[in-house]
Write a protein that holds these residues in place. Structure first.
Motif, mmCIF file in Angstrom:
data_model
loop_
_atom_site.group_PDB
_atom_site.id
_atom_site.type_symbol
_atom_site.label_atom_id
_atom_site.label_comp_id
_atom_site.label_asym_id
_atom_site.label_seq_id
_atom_site.Cartn_x
_atom_site.Cartn_y
_atom_site.Cartn_z
ATOM 1 N N ASN A 19 0.382 -1.227 -0.219
ATOM 2 C CA ASN A 19 -0.293 0.215 -0.395
ATOM 3 C C ASN A 19 1.196 1.502 -0.260
ATOM 4 O O ASN A 19 0.471 2.512 -0.713
ATOM 5 C CB ASN A 19 -0.643 -0.012 1.161
ATOM 6 N N LEU A 23 0.368 4.300 -2.860
ATOM 7 C CA LEU A 23 0.729 5.632 -2.520
ATOM 8 C C LEU A 23 1.646 6.207 -3.351
ATOM 9 O O LEU A 23 1.685 7.286 -3.985
ATOM 10 C CB LEU A 23 0.342 5.627 -1.403
ATOM 11 N N GLY A 47 -3.493 4.963 -3.862
ATOM 12 C CA GLY A 47 -3.153 4.052 -3.213
ATOM 13 C C GLY A 47 -3.346 2.887 -4.412
ATOM 14 O O GLY A 47 -2.205 2.833 -5.550
ATOM 15 N N SER A 48 -2.723 1.349 -3.886
ATOM 16 C CA SER A 48 -2.203 0.297 -4.460
ATOM 17 C C SER A 48 -3.091 -0.169 -5.422
ATOM 18 O O SER A 48 -4.569 0.338 -5.280
ATOM 19 C CB SER A 48 -1.635 -1.051 -3.154
ATOM 20 N N GLN A 51 -5.802 -1.685 -2.256
ATOM 21 C CA GLN A 51 -7.032 -0.368 -2.346
ATOM 22 C C GLN A 51 -8.031 0.193 -3.064
ATOM 23 O O GLN A 51 -9.016 0.718 -2.392
ATOM 24 C CB GLN A 51 -5.698 0.515 -1.856
#
Length: 232
Positions: A19, A23, A47-48, A51
């Motif tokens: 994450n 980001l 984000g990832s 996410q």
């Protein structure tokens, strides 16, 4: 077909680290996109990939992954870089595409110049950009909640026309509308049932507290009466 665990596994076992990396790459992509192409107005999830999946689930939206190629496209051919510039300036910014994105999709960028973006693009079988992939999860495809599916791919050859992209996305929305509506209704029913149970639990706790208070008052009255009788 992608499993939810497979999607997360592609980002590494340490979700928190993935994450953080996601980001960082998302912020770098945003800055690069604006520096090279100017503001496009598209709202990307910062984000990832996991996410972004979580954001789509929370809002019951489809997830649209945009595969972006600047440096990678220039290495392949100048015309590929021109395709990216055209897509950002003349496809993402059009009212029809923007309206579809804002209403129905969570948007996430896989930048081929970044390690995470490159891994995700390969996972989606999109070798170069600009390209798009629409992903849907359990509730929206009638599968298990942990299951994530690619339900549409738009490779670079299909991303040159704003009208074509808008038509393809609109077709996806039309195919999934009934499932989205059903999922929202089911979620609303679950939330209503939860609120009803919470109200009932609160009423029960209040009733028990009142009974305990009454019993305590009666016990206090009995003790006082006994004490008064003994004093007399």
């Amino acid at each position: 077909l992608l499993g939810g665990r497979a999607a997360a596994g592609g980002l590494g076992r340490d979700r928190e680290a993935a994450n953080v990396q996601g980001l960082a790459e998302a912020l770098a992509f945003r800055d690069k996109l604006e520096a090279r192409h100017g503001p496009c107005g598209a709202r990307f999830v910062a984000g990832s990939l996991q996410q972004a999946i979580d954001a789509a689930k929370a809002e019951l939206r489809l997830l649209l992954v945009y595969v972006h190629a600047d440096e990678a496209a220039e290495a392949l051919a100048p015309s590929h870089a021109d395709d990216t510039a055209h897509f950002v300036s003349s496809v993402l910014t059009t009212p029809a595409v923007r309206a579809l994105l804002d209403e129905h999709f969570a948007l996430w960028a896989a930048d081929l110049a970044q390690p995470l973006g490159l891994r995700v693009a390969r996972m989606l079988r999109l070798a170069d950009g600009p390209a798009l992939a629409v992903l849907a999860y359990g509730e929206l495809v009638g599968a298990e909640h942990s299951e994530l599916r690619v339900i549409e791919r738009l490779p670079r050859a299909r991303c040159g026309s704003a009208d074509g992209v808008a038509a393809a996305l609109a077709a996806v929305v039309e195919r999934t509308t009934a499932m989205v509506v059903a999922a929202r209704a089911e979620r609303s029913e679950r939330e209503m049932a939860r609120l009803i149970r919470a109200d009932q639990d609160a009423e029960l706790r209040a009733s028990l507290a009142a009974d305990q208070a009454a019993e305590a008052a009666e016990e206090a009255a009995r003790r006082k009466a006994a004490a008064d009788a003994h004093a007399a």
